[in-house]
Write an enzyme that holds these catalytic residues in place. Structure first.
Site, PDB file in Angstrom:
ATOM      1  CE  LYS A  30      -3.806  -0.713   2.222  1.00  0.00           C
ATOM      2  NZ  LYS A  30      -4.488  -0.986   3.499  1.00  0.00           N
ATOM      3  CB  THR A  40      -1.407  -7.056  -3.358  1.00  0.00           C
ATOM      4  OG1 THR A  40      -0.699  -7.279  -2.134  1.00  0.00           O
ATOM      5  CG2 THR A  40      -0.504  -6.416  -4.392  1.00  0.00           C
ATOM      6  CD  GLU A  83       0.692 -10.551  -2.230  1.00  0.00           C
ATOM      7  OE1 GLU A  83       0.726  -9.303  -2.350  1.00  0.00           O
ATOM      8  OE2 GLU A  83       1.575 -11.199  -1.649  1.00  0.00           O
ATOM      9  CB  ILE A 119      -8.725  -3.961  -7.708  1.00  0.00           C
ATOM     10  CG1 ILE A 119      -8.960  -5.371  -7.139  1.00  0.00           C
ATOM     11  CG2 ILE A 119      -9.892  -3.532  -8.596  1.00  0.00           C
ATOM     12  CD1 ILE A 119     -10.141  -5.466  -6.198  1.00  0.00           C
TER      13      ILE A 119
HETATM   14  P1  ADP Z   1      -1.743  -6.651   3.130  1.00  0.00           P
HETATM   15  O1  ADP Z   1      -0.312  -7.007   3.430  1.00  0.00           O
HETATM   16  O2  ADP Z   1      -2.649  -6.788   4.337  1.00  0.00           O
HETATM   17  O3  ADP Z   1      -2.269  -7.396   1.942  1.00  0.00           O
HETATM   18  P2  ADP Z   1      -1.563  -4.300   1.413  1.00  0.00           P
HETATM   19  O4  ADP Z   1      -0.649  -3.136   1.642  1.00  0.00           O
HETATM   20  O5  ADP Z   1      -1.202  -5.241   0.298  1.00  0.00           O
HETATM   21  O6  ADP Z   1      -1.714  -5.073   2.789  1.00  0.00           O
HETATM   22  O7  ADP Z   1      -3.024  -3.711   1.194  1.00  0.00           O
HETATM   23  C1  ADP Z   1      -4.048  -4.600   0.793  1.00  0.00           C
HETATM   24  C2  ADP Z   1      -5.430  -4.144   1.216  1.00  0.00           C
HETATM   25  O8  ADP Z   1      -5.702  -2.839   0.710  1.00  0.00           O
HETATM   26  C3  ADP Z   1      -6.505  -5.027   0.618  1.00  0.00           C
HETATM   27  O9  ADP Z   1      -6.747  -6.167   1.432  1.00  0.00           O
HETATM   28  C4  ADP Z   1      -7.717  -4.094   0.552  1.00  0.00           C
HETATM   29  O10 ADP Z   1      -8.469  -4.169   1.750  1.00  0.00           O
HETATM   30  C5  ADP Z   1      -7.085  -2.706   0.411  1.00  0.00           C
HETATM   31  N1  ADP Z   1      -7.176  -2.116  -0.928  1.00  0.00           N
HETATM   32  C6  ADP Z   1      -7.544  -0.822  -1.162  1.00  0.00           C
HETATM   33  N2  ADP Z   1      -7.516  -0.538  -2.472  1.00  0.00           N
HETATM   34  C7  ADP Z   1      -7.119  -1.675  -3.116  1.00  0.00           C
HETATM   35  C8  ADP Z   1      -6.899  -2.001  -4.502  1.00  0.00           C
HETATM   36  N3  ADP Z   1      -7.098  -1.091  -5.468  1.00  0.00           N
HETATM   37  N4  ADP Z   1      -6.504  -3.254  -4.804  1.00  0.00           N
HETATM   38  C9  ADP Z   1      -6.313  -4.163  -3.806  1.00  0.00           C
HETATM   39  N5  ADP Z   1      -6.492  -3.920  -2.492  1.00  0.00           N
HETATM   40  C10 ADP Z   1      -6.892  -2.677  -2.132  1.00  0.00           C
HETATM   41 MG    MG Z   2      -1.243  -7.503   0.050  1.00  0.00          MG
END
Ligand code: ADP
Ligand code: MG
Length: 157
Positions: A23, A29, A81, A84
């Site tokens: 993020k 992801t 993963e 979107i």
């Molecule tokens: P994690 O390690 O928990 O997967 P990330 O930094 O990969 O953390 O963030 C993933 C989370 O961000 C997703 O589970 C979802 O809730 C949120 N999210 C917000 N926007 C998106 C997007 N465009 N695509 C995927 N996940 C998103």
């Molecule tokens: Mg992730």
């Protein structure tokens, strides 16, 4: 390994990942649970794919997806993963993510720098956008898989 299983339809709950800081890089992801990952064909190639994704009963968006090795399990299990290609107002942990994996972009790679990684992902996203605009790929966006009957319980695990 990569193409034989495509298109691949899959649905499951979004769980917490392992905090690789996706993020922070601007490319969150959504991770599938271990159970969903286990249900994937065992010989599906690791690497980067493109396809369509939908959260709950929401709109269907383009996505890029990585099938990689899960550091949580000493890289003996895969992780799946989905990034979107859409800006969401809020996180959607715990929601049901439906995806169809349409095509393969490239194998996993190691990058020399964070900048190199980020630009590779940006290129993957551009490639996904172009590919998914092709008529043969656009038609999967309209697939009945994404149009759930009212009241149907979607978590089939
Ligand atoms: P994690 O390690 O928990 O997967 P990330 O930094 O990969 O953390 O963030 C993933 C989370 O961000 C997703 O589970 C979802 O809730 C949120 N999210 C917000 N926007 C998106 C997007 N465009 N695509 C995927 N996940 C998103
Ligand atoms: Mg992730």
């Amino acid at each position: 390994g990569a193409m034989r299983h495509l298109p691949y339809f899959c649905r499951g709950e979004v769980v917490k990942g392992f905090g690789r800081g996706s993020k922070e890089l601007g490319i969150p992801t959504a991770n599938f649970s271990e159970q969903v990952v286990e249900s994937f064909p065992s010989d599906i190639s690791t690497g980067i794919y493109y396809g369509w994704a939908c959260v709950g009963n929401g709109d269907v968006h383009k996505m890029v997806l990585s099938i990689g090795w899960n550091p949580f399990y000493k890289n003996i299990k895969k992780s799946v993963e989905t990034h979107i290609i859409h800006t969401f107002k809020e996180d959607f942990y715990g929601e049901i993510l439906s995806i169809v994996i349409v095509g393969y972009i490239r194998p996993e790679k190691n990058f020399d720098s964070l900048d190199a990684l980020i630009s590779a992902i940006q290129e993957d996203i551009e490639e996904a956008k172009r590919q998914l605009d092709l008529p043969e790929h656009l038609k999967l966006k309209e697939d009945n898989f994404f149009h759930l009957p009212e009241g149907k319980i979607v978590n089939d695990h």
